[in-house]
Write a protein that holds these residues in place. Structure first.
Motif, short mmCIF file in Angstrom:
data_model
loop_
_atom_site.label_atom_id
_atom_site.label_comp_id
_atom_site.label_asym_id
_atom_site.label_seq_id
_atom_site.Cartn_x
_atom_site.Cartn_y
_atom_site.Cartn_z
N SER A 94 -2.77 12.97 8.70
CA SER A 94 -3.93 12.86 7.81
C SER A 94 -3.49 12.35 6.45
O SER A 94 -3.23 13.14 5.55
CB SER A 94 -4.62 14.22 7.67
OG SER A 94 -5.07 14.68 8.91
N PRO A 95 -3.43 11.03 6.29
CA PRO A 95 -3.00 10.49 5.00
C PRO A 95 -4.00 10.81 3.90
O PRO A 95 -5.19 11.01 4.18
CB PRO A 95 -2.91 8.99 5.25
CG PRO A 95 -3.76 8.74 6.43
CD PRO A 95 -3.75 9.98 7.24
N GLN A 96 -3.52 10.86 2.69
CA GLN A 96 -4.40 11.12 1.56
C GLN A 96 -5.37 9.97 1.39
O GLN A 96 -5.07 8.82 1.73
CB GLN A 96 -3.58 11.28 0.28
CG GLN A 96 -2.71 12.50 0.28
CD GLN A 96 -1.94 12.63 -1.02
OE1 GLN A 96 -1.88 11.72 -1.83
NE2 GLN A 96 -1.36 13.80 -1.22
N ILE A 97 -6.54 10.27 0.87
CA ILE A 97 -7.59 9.25 0.71
C ILE A 97 -7.11 8.11 -0.18
O ILE A 97 -7.44 6.95 0.07
CB ILE A 97 -8.92 9.86 0.20
CG1 ILE A 97 -10.05 8.82 0.25
CG2 ILE A 97 -8.75 10.42 -1.20
CD1 ILE A 97 -10.42 8.36 1.62
N GLN A 98 -6.28 8.40 -1.17
CA GLN A 98 -5.77 7.35 -2.05
C GLN A 98 -4.96 6.33 -1.25
O GLN A 98 -5.03 5.13 -1.51
CB GLN A 98 -4.88 7.93 -3.16
CG GLN A 98 -5.60 8.84 -4.12
CD GLN A 98 -5.50 10.31 -3.71
OE1 GLN A 98 -5.35 10.65 -2.54
NE2 GLN A 98 -5.60 11.19 -4.69
N THR A 99 -4.20 6.81 -0.28
CA THR A 99 -3.40 5.93 0.57
C THR A 99 -4.29 5.07 1.45
O THR A 99 -4.08 3.87 1.58
CB THR A 99 -2.43 6.75 1.44
OG1 THR A 99 -1.63 7.57 0.60
CG2 THR A 99 -1.55 5.85 2.27
N VAL A 100 -5.31 5.67 2.02
CA VAL A 100 -6.24 4.93 2.88
C VAL A 100 -6.98 3.87 2.06
O VAL A 100 -7.14 2.73 2.52
CB VAL A 100 -7.24 5.88 3.57
CG1 VAL A 100 -8.25 5.11 4.42
CG2 VAL A 100 -6.51 6.90 4.42
N VAL A 101 -7.37 4.21 0.86
CA VAL A 101 -8.05 3.24 -0.01
C VAL A 101 -7.11 2.09 -0.37
O VAL A 101 -7.52 0.93 -0.37
CB VAL A 101 -8.60 3.93 -1.27
CG1 VAL A 101 -9.07 2.93 -2.30
CG2 VAL A 101 -9.74 4.87 -0.90
N LYS A 102 -5.85 2.39 -0.65
CA LYS A 102 -4.87 1.33 -0.94
C LYS A 102 -4.72 0.38 0.24
O LYS A 102 -4.66 -0.84 0.07
CB LYS A 102 -3.50 1.92 -1.28
CG LYS A 102 -3.40 2.48 -2.67
CD LYS A 102 -1.98 2.99 -2.90
CE LYS A 102 -1.85 3.66 -4.24
NZ LYS A 102 -0.46 4.14 -4.45
N ILE A 103 -4.67 0.94 1.44
CA ILE A 103 -4.56 0.12 2.65
C ILE A 103 -5.80 -0.75 2.79
O ILE A 103 -5.71 -1.96 3.04
CB ILE A 103 -4.36 1.00 3.89
CG1 ILE A 103 -2.98 1.67 3.85
CG2 ILE A 103 -4.53 0.19 5.18
CD1 ILE A 103 -2.79 2.77 4.88
N ALA A 104 -6.96 -0.16 2.61
CA ALA A 104 -8.23 -0.90 2.74
C ALA A 104 -8.31 -2.03 1.72
O ALA A 104 -8.73 -3.14 2.04
CB ALA A 104 -9.40 0.05 2.58
N LYS A 105 -7.89 -1.77 0.48
CA LYS A 105 -7.92 -2.81 -0.54
C LYS A 105 -6.92 -3.91 -0.23
O LYS A 105 -7.22 -5.09 -0.40
CB LYS A 105 -7.63 -2.21 -1.92
CG LYS A 105 -8.79 -1.44 -2.48
CD LYS A 105 -8.49 -0.91 -3.87
CE LYS A 105 -9.69 -0.14 -4.41
NZ LYS A 105 -9.43 0.37 -5.77
N ALA A 106 -5.73 -3.54 0.23
CA ALA A 106 -4.71 -4.54 0.57
C ALA A 106 -5.17 -5.43 1.71
O ALA A 106 -4.87 -6.63 1.73
CB ALA A 106 -3.39 -3.84 0.92
N SER A 155 0.77 -1.24 0.00
CA SER A 155 0.00 0.00 0.00
C SER A 155 0.80 1.29 0.00
O SER A 155 0.23 2.36 -0.17
CB SER A 155 -0.94 0.02 1.21
OG SER A 155 -0.19 -0.01 2.39
N GLY A 156 2.09 1.25 0.21
CA GLY A 156 2.85 2.49 0.18
C GLY A 156 3.44 2.89 1.51
O GLY A 156 3.90 2.05 2.26
N ARG A 157 3.38 4.16 1.83
CA ARG A 157 4.08 4.74 2.98
C ARG A 157 3.41 4.48 4.31
O ARG A 157 3.15 5.40 5.09
CB ARG A 157 4.23 6.24 2.76
CG ARG A 157 5.03 6.56 1.54
CD ARG A 157 5.14 8.03 1.37
NE ARG A 157 6.00 8.31 0.25
CZ ARG A 157 6.96 9.18 0.25
NH1 ARG A 157 7.18 9.90 1.32
NH2 ARG A 157 7.69 9.37 -0.81
N LEU A 158 3.19 3.26 4.61
CA LEU A 158 2.49 2.90 5.84
C LEU A 158 3.31 3.21 7.09
O LEU A 158 2.76 3.60 8.11
CB LEU A 158 2.14 1.42 5.80
CG LEU A 158 1.33 0.91 6.97
CD1 LEU A 158 -0.03 1.58 7.01
CD2 LEU A 158 1.17 -0.57 6.89
#
Length: 66
Positions: free
Chosen positions: A37-49, A24-27
């Motif tokens: 406050s992470p960007q929504i794209q990052t939160v979505v990547k985490i949720a999908k992963a 997911s990236g910069r976790l």
């Protein structure tokens, strides 16, 4: 973002921060509160992963569903 809930999910799913970070990236910055406050794209990547349900995603976003 609810960091404690994220850590709970990682333990529940037997995933390391490192493995999720690769997906997911910069976790690491989020877990260590360097990014408040992470960007929504990052939160979505985490949720999908993590393959989160809608309710789990809401909890991750610190949204009270009740």
């Amino acid at each position: 973002m609810n960091i404690n809930y994220l850590k709970f999910i990682l333990i529940k799913r037997n995933l390391s921060i490192y493995k999720l970070s690769k997906l997911s990236g910069r976790l690491n910055q989020i877990i260590n509160n360097k990014t408040k406050s992470p960007q929504i794209q990052t939160v979505v990547k985490i949720a999908k992963a993590l393959e989160l349900t809608d309710a789990e995603f809401a909890e991750l976003c610190d949204y009270n569903v009740n």
